[in-house]
Design an enzyme around this catalytic site. Structure first.
Site, PDB file in Angstrom:
ATOM      1  CG  HIS A  63      23.344   1.503  96.511  1.00 37.00           C
ATOM      2  ND1 HIS A  63      24.166   2.584  96.705  1.00 37.00           N
ATOM      3  CD2 HIS A  63      24.041   0.648  95.725  1.00 37.00           C
ATOM      4  CE1 HIS A  63      25.309   2.386  96.075  1.00 37.00           C
ATOM      5  NE2 HIS A  63      25.251   1.216  95.461  1.00 37.00           N
TER       6      HIS A  63
ATOM      7  CB  SER B 257      27.472   1.309  93.301  1.00 35.53           C
ATOM      8  OG  SER B 257      28.015   0.963  94.551  1.00 35.53           O
TER       9      SER B 257
ATOM     10  CG  ASP C 248      23.328   4.868  98.746  1.00 31.78           C
ATOM     11  OD1 ASP C 248      23.689   3.782  99.229  1.00 31.78           O
ATOM     12  OD2 ASP C 248      23.417   5.133  97.542  1.00 31.78           O
TER      13      ASP C 248
END
Length: 509
Positions: free
Chosen positions: A477, A223, A449
């Site tokens: 995710h 991320s 995602d």
């Protein structure tokens, strides 16, 4: 504050554990990458940084692992000035050592120091055999010199607040609330607050690389950790070793484009959840998927008008309800919990969604917050990038968001408000993220995602001059950290053997 994707892998792991309790109670051709270099410290010449790059870390035993701290400049433009302490924690290679593998779970603001335990549970055997795995907290985060802003009751009040943007006066009122938070952050944190930008954190990472004796950086970022990794690669392309960026954020995107993309991502993830829920038993949402989405929207509207009781002295507000829904969309493993929580909420009990929201914010039952991840998230966002705070521009942006995310778009709108009057200036990012001269960099994207939409993985792989795209077809995710066997095999082979995945390879599992 949706100006950058928020990701708390450690919080998600905690929520999955909660899910278990709730449910129980109710292949492609390969190329070869250059091998990671064996430990030989690479130092920049001059610039007043030699003392930092040449420091020897003193590792000590902590919880069956090893811990250390490193010193970096507060301001790289003034290396002889104040210093910042960076906390590190590592497991040592169980076999023939290739070097160190640095990991970052995202956020911004999540603790890599704490995430190490989770990573050790999911990493392949070969990775643990050949690497010292190093979790570190970037400047401003948790175990390092950290950002401090609000106490527990103040955080409770702030996160539960339902904002209004109906008039210019409403917008000004919300901006003033954020400005007061920024003021408290500066009072509690001091000069560090102005230097928690991602570029400085990436420069810290290069100091850490040299401090563990590695010539090249081996790195896995999730991320926001992909933003940090891409920034490192842009600054230090010749010291990039094997780098994996999973759940990608393209740092060339504007804050407004990021917000639109993330709103669309969460809308899509919520639709996927509703379809899955309605296909099973005991789903509280009836009719079509569109009907189910409207029922969730109606619930959020009702909670705004009349917060739900939770069996505590904290009612479920609309803001907390949305957070409780959103955190469960990071992983399909959490969908069962969301079904339980929505069932309760539709019956007038907000306890389940409040519990999920507390997991997201790292709030403990005693009212304390176990990390500073939320405060770091706000602060790093506000020095890295800012949306247009002009009321007319934000209203236009809100309409754009509403078009792609009619159910959840409100919660991603008016992104210019939080940082409009922040207490320290914007630092910003880099002009060029192509990282020319770097070896292959593996970028992993998941097709649905919610937090970092797949299109961002495509664009980051294109932005990087040596980007290699790996696609995970599925929900949730990130992919390596959430159980994709195919992605794990490809990533492990790359990290251990230097086997670069074929660009564009798709993983169905």
């Amino acid at each position: 504050m949706p100006s950058r994707p928020s990701r708390r892998l450690s919080a998600l792991a905690a929520l999955v554990a909660v899910v278990a309790l709730v449910v129980a109670g109710c292949t492609a051709p390969k190329n070869q990458a250059s091998p990671t270099a064996l430990p030989t410290s690479t130092l920049p010449s001059g610039g007043g940084l030699d003392a930092f790059y040449g420091q020897q870390l003193e590792w000590r035993t902590c919880d069956d692992l090893q811990c250390a701290s490193a010193q970096v400049p507060l301001d790289y433009a003034d290396p002889d000035g104040e210093r910042v302490t960076i906390a590190l924690r590592r497991s040592t290679a169980t076999g023939e050592r290739l070097g160190s593998l640095f990991i970052n779970p995202g956020g911004p603001g999540a603790s890599g120091y704490d995430f190490l335990d989770s990573f050790l549970a999911i990493a392949g055997k070969g990775v643990l055999e050949h690497y010292d795995v190093v979790g570190f907290d970037p400047r401003g985060v948790q175990h390092s010199d950290r950002i401090r802003c609000l106490d527990g009751p103040e955080m409770d009040e702030f996160t539960a607040h339902d904002p209004s943007y109906d008039t210019d006066a409403d917008i000004a009122h919300e901006a003033a609330r954020w400005a007061e938070v920024g003021k408290k952050c500066l009072e509690q944190t001091g000069d560090l607050l102005a230097h928690v930008d991602t570029v400085s954190a990436a420069r810290d990472l290069d100091v850490l690389r040299a401090s563990v004796g590695d010539e090249k950086l081996t790195y896995v970022g999730f991320s926001y950790g992909t933003d940090l990794g891409a920034t490192y690669a842009a600054l230090f392309p010749t010291t990039v070793g094997r780098m994996v960026l999973d759940g990608a954020l393209d740092p060339t995107l504007s804050a407004d484009d990021v917000t639109v993309g993330q709103a669309k991502g969460f809308e899509g993830a919520l639709r996927a959840y509703v379809a899955d829920c309605q296909a099973g038993a005991s789903c509280p949402l009836d009719g079509s998927v569109d009907d189910g989405m409207r029922q969730i929207e109606d619930l959020l509207d009702r909670v705004r008008a009349q917060p739900l009781s939770t069996g505590t002295d904290r009612p479920l507000t609309q803001a907390l309800a949305f957070t409780g829904i959103a955190v469960t969309l990071y992983s399909q493993d959490s969908w069962g919990f969301l079904t339980q929580a929505l069932t309760l909420a539709l019956r007038g009990n907000g306890a389940g969604l409040l519990q999920a929201s507390d997991v997201y914010y790292d709030r403990d039952p005693d009212g304390t917050y176990s990390t500073n991840a939320t405060e770091a998230f706000w602060s790093i966002n506000c020095v890295d990038d800012r949306s247009d705070a002009d009321p007319a521009a934000m209203r236009d942006q809100a309409e754009r968001i509403e078009e792609v995310a009619p159910t959840v778009g409100f919660f991603f709108s008016y992104g210019g408000v939080p940082c409009e009057d922040w207490s320290v200036p914007l630092v910003g990012g880099l002009d060029d993220y192509s990282a020319k001269g770097a070896p292959p960099i593996v970028v992993v994207g998941t097709t649905n995602d919610p937090a970092t939409p797949y299109a961002w993985a495509e664009s980051l792989a294109e932005t990087l001059s040596t980007g290699v795209l790996v696609t995970h077809v599925g929900e949730g995710h990130t992919a390596y950290a959430t159980g994709s066997t195919c992605v794990q095999e490809l990533v492990d082979a790359y990290l251990v053997d230097g086997t670069v995945p074929e660009d564009g390879v798709r993983c169905e599992s």
